[in-house]
Scaffold this motif. Structure first.
Motif, PDB file in Angstrom:
ATOM      1  N   ASP A   1      71.442  10.585  11.905  1.00 21.56           N
ATOM      2  CA  ASP A   1      70.264   9.750  11.728  1.00 21.56           C
ATOM      3  C   ASP A   1      69.302  10.448  10.783  1.00 21.56           C
ATOM      4  O   ASP A   1      68.846  11.560  11.054  1.00 21.56           O
ATOM      5  CB  ASP A   1      69.581   9.492  13.066  1.00 21.56           C
ATOM      6  N   ALA A   2      69.014   9.812   9.650  1.00 25.37           N
ATOM      7  CA  ALA A   2      68.123  10.376   8.636  1.00 25.37           C
ATOM      8  C   ALA A   2      67.691   9.257   7.704  1.00 25.37           C
ATOM      9  O   ALA A   2      68.382   8.243   7.583  1.00 25.37           O
ATOM     10  CB  ALA A   2      68.827  11.478   7.848  1.00 25.37           C
ATOM     11  N   PRO A   3      66.565   9.429   7.007  1.00 24.35           N
ATOM     12  CA  PRO A   3      66.106   8.373   6.099  1.00 24.35           C
ATOM     13  C   PRO A   3      66.759   8.406   4.726  1.00 24.35           C
ATOM     14  O   PRO A   3      66.584   7.466   3.955  1.00 24.35           O
ATOM     15  CB  PRO A   3      64.604   8.662   5.985  1.00 24.35           C
TER      16      PRO A   3
ATOM     17  N   ILE B   1      76.325   6.155   9.743  1.00 27.62           N
ATOM     18  CA  ILE B   1      77.597   5.473   9.976  1.00 27.62           C
ATOM     19  C   ILE B   1      77.978   5.707  11.431  1.00 27.62           C
ATOM     20  O   ILE B   1      78.300   6.826  11.829  1.00 27.62           O
ATOM     21  CB  ILE B   1      78.686   6.000   9.026  1.00 27.62           C
ATOM     22  N   ASP B   2      77.905   4.668  12.217  1.00 30.50           N
ATOM     23  CA  ASP B   2      78.093   4.775  13.661  1.00 30.50           C
ATOM     24  C   ASP B   2      79.564   4.572  13.999  1.00 30.50           C
ATOM     25  O   ASP B   2      80.046   3.435  14.031  1.00 30.50           O
ATOM     26  CB  ASP B   2      77.217   3.738  14.359  1.00 30.50           C
ATOM     27  N   ALA B   3      80.278   5.666  14.223  1.00 30.37           N
ATOM     28  CA  ALA B   3      81.695   5.579  14.565  1.00 30.37           C
ATOM     29  C   ALA B   3      82.086   6.786  15.400  1.00 30.37           C
ATOM     30  O   ALA B   3      81.673   7.909  15.107  1.00 30.37           O
ATOM     31  CB  ALA B   3      82.552   5.525  13.310  1.00 30.37           C
ATOM     32  N   VAL B   4      82.861   6.555  16.437  1.00 30.02           N
ATOM     33  CA  VAL B   4      83.387   7.629  17.276  1.00 30.02           C
ATOM     34  C   VAL B   4      84.889   7.679  17.051  1.00 30.02           C
ATOM     35  O   VAL B   4      85.595   6.687  17.279  1.00 30.02           O
ATOM     36  CB  VAL B   4      83.054   7.396  18.758  1.00 30.02           C
ATOM     37  N   THR B   5      85.393   8.810  16.598  1.00 32.25           N
ATOM     38  CA  THR B   5      86.784   8.880  16.130  1.00 32.25           C
ATOM     39  C   THR B   5      87.625   9.929  16.842  1.00 32.25           C
ATOM     40  O   THR B   5      88.782  10.137  16.467  1.00 32.25           O
ATOM     41  CB  THR B   5      86.801   9.186  14.616  1.00 32.25           C
TER      42      THR B   5
ATOM     43  N   LEU C   1      70.522  14.561  14.643  1.00 29.18           N
ATOM     44  CA  LEU C   1      69.289  13.795  14.499  1.00 29.18           C
ATOM     45  C   LEU C   1      68.353  14.587  13.587  1.00 29.18           C
ATOM     46  O   LEU C   1      67.717  15.553  14.012  1.00 29.18           O
ATOM     47  CB  LEU C   1      68.673  13.530  15.867  1.00 29.18           C
ATOM     48  N   HIS C   2      68.293  14.155  12.326  1.00 28.93           N
ATOM     49  CA  HIS C   2      67.598  14.913  11.288  1.00 28.93           C
ATOM     50  C   HIS C   2      66.129  14.513  11.129  1.00 28.93           C
ATOM     51  O   HIS C   2      65.418  15.108  10.315  1.00 28.93           O
ATOM     52  CB  HIS C   2      68.291  14.692   9.942  1.00 28.93           C
ATOM     53  N   GLY C   3      65.681  13.527  11.900  1.00 32.34           N
ATOM     54  CA  GLY C   3      64.347  12.960  11.729  1.00 32.34           C
ATOM     55  C   GLY C   3      64.479  11.572  11.144  1.00 32.34           C
ATOM     56  O   GLY C   3      64.949  11.416  10.018  1.00 32.34           O
TER      57      GLY C   3
ATOM     58  N   VAL D   1      74.987  17.114  20.723  1.00 33.78           N
ATOM     59  CA  VAL D   1      73.817  16.529  20.067  1.00 33.78           C
ATOM     60  C   VAL D   1      72.944  17.659  19.543  1.00 33.78           C
ATOM     61  O   VAL D   1      72.575  18.572  20.299  1.00 33.78           O
ATOM     62  CB  VAL D   1      72.995  15.671  21.047  1.00 33.78           C
ATOM     63  N   TYR D   2      72.586  17.582  18.254  1.00 33.25           N
ATOM     64  CA  TYR D   2      71.744  18.620  17.662  1.00 33.25           C
ATOM     65  C   TYR D   2      70.574  17.979  16.915  1.00 33.25           C
ATOM     66  O   TYR D   2      70.763  17.095  16.078  1.00 33.25           O
ATOM     67  CB  TYR D   2      72.557  19.504  16.715  1.00 33.25           C
ATOM     68  N   PHE D   3      69.377  18.449  17.237  1.00 28.40           N
ATOM     69  CA  PHE D   3      68.169  18.002  16.563  1.00 28.40           C
ATOM     70  C   PHE D   3      67.898  18.920  15.381  1.00 28.40           C
ATOM     71  O   PHE D   3      67.747  20.130  15.538  1.00 28.40           O
ATOM     72  CB  PHE D   3      66.988  17.995  17.539  1.00 28.40           C
ATOM     73  N   ASP D   4      67.828  18.298  14.201  1.00 23.80           N
ATOM     74  CA  ASP D   4      67.610  19.032  12.959  1.00 23.80           C
ATOM     75  C   ASP D   4      66.217  18.747  12.384  1.00 23.80           C
ATOM     76  O   ASP D   4      65.929  19.088  11.247  1.00 23.80           O
ATOM     77  CB  ASP D   4      68.700  18.634  11.947  1.00 23.80           C
TER      78      ASP D   4
END
Length: 254
Positions: free
Chosen positions: A174-176, A181-185, A193-195, A225-228
């Motif tokens: 997730d970033a501006p 691209i929402d896919a689980v593979t 989550l980059h902001g 899950v990692y917050f960037d």
């Protein structure tokens, strides 16, 4: 946007979810999250509050094995690190002719049981090439790997099918400034989550975090899950809030 329905959740199995931050050595956190904590204890302080951390320094330069051993020793027994693959592989060589560079990087890793997924972040200019991706996936060693493309051309079933065939996770980002691209593979999921509004800066609201919590719940598998959004210190607060929404307010090692 990659959001689903906003719902706060409780009772999700905490051992399936690892929530943390992308890195830990941020001077911007000195007067906030790290207030009163000596810099030599920053890693252990953060590791007491989250379940995992991404190692980013490995992207910029090869890290000596003793560094990994030191970081592992400074974290709880059940802690897990994700490790970002070197830009020499992803950005300089752009996944081509990487055997030697890949071998050198893998030989440096010395995290033992605390080794989690390897993250392969691609440059925004790299377009999807099925043959290139297939060749790269074929040389990856056994273990968990996560692929983070940053070009819209990767939004294709051909890419998803390649990752599924190798049980490699597509990174939902997730970033501006690059596509979400929402896919689980794979049999695990990986979320960065980059902001949402300002890259590396903006904090996620409780409503936004609730929406991500619902999505993670629906994935129903091991999830990292990692917050960037680290530049103004929102990452740690957001990580702890998301953990509470998922019914895992503190790591099991606390």
């Amino acid at each position: 946007m990659c959001y689903g329905v906003a719902t706060a959740l409780t009772g999700y199995p905490s051992d399936m979810i690892r929530i943390g931050t992308s890195g830990w050595r941020y001077p911007e956190w000195r007067d906030g999250f790290y207030r009163g904590v000596p810099q030599r204890l920053w890693l252990s302080h953060l590791a007491s509050r989250v379940g995992s951390i991404e190692i980013n320094s490995s992207f910029y330069r090869l890290q000596p094995p003793e560094y990994y051993r030191k970081w592992a020793a400074q974290t709880p027994p059940d802690f897990v690190f994700a490790v970002k693959g070197p830009k020499l592989v992803t950005h300089v060589k752009r996944l081509r002719h990487v055997d030697d560079a890949l071998r050198t990087f893998l030989a440096s890793l010395s995290l033992g049981a605390k080794q989690g997924p390897l993250l392969w972040q691609l440059p925004p200019s790299l377009r999807f090439d099925a043959g290139l991706v297939q060749d790269f996936l074929a040389v990856l060693p056994p273990g968990r790997h996560a692929f983070e493309p940053r070009h819209e051309s990767f939004r294709t079933d051909a890419y998803f099918d390649l990752l599924r065939a190798h049980n490699v996770a597509h990174v939902v980002s997730d970033a501006p400034t690059f596509p979400c691209i929402d896919a689980v593979t794979a049999d695990f999921a990986y979320l960065r989550l980059h902001g949402h509004d300002e890259l590396y800066i903006s904090s996620y609201s409780d409503e936004q975090l609730g929406e991500w919590a619902r999505k993670i719940h629906d994935w129903d598998r091991d999830t990292y899950v990692y917050f960037d959004n680290t530049m103004q210190g929102a990452a740690t607060t957001n990580a702890e809030t998301l953990a509470r929404l998922l019914g895992s307010p503190i790591p099991s090692h606390m």
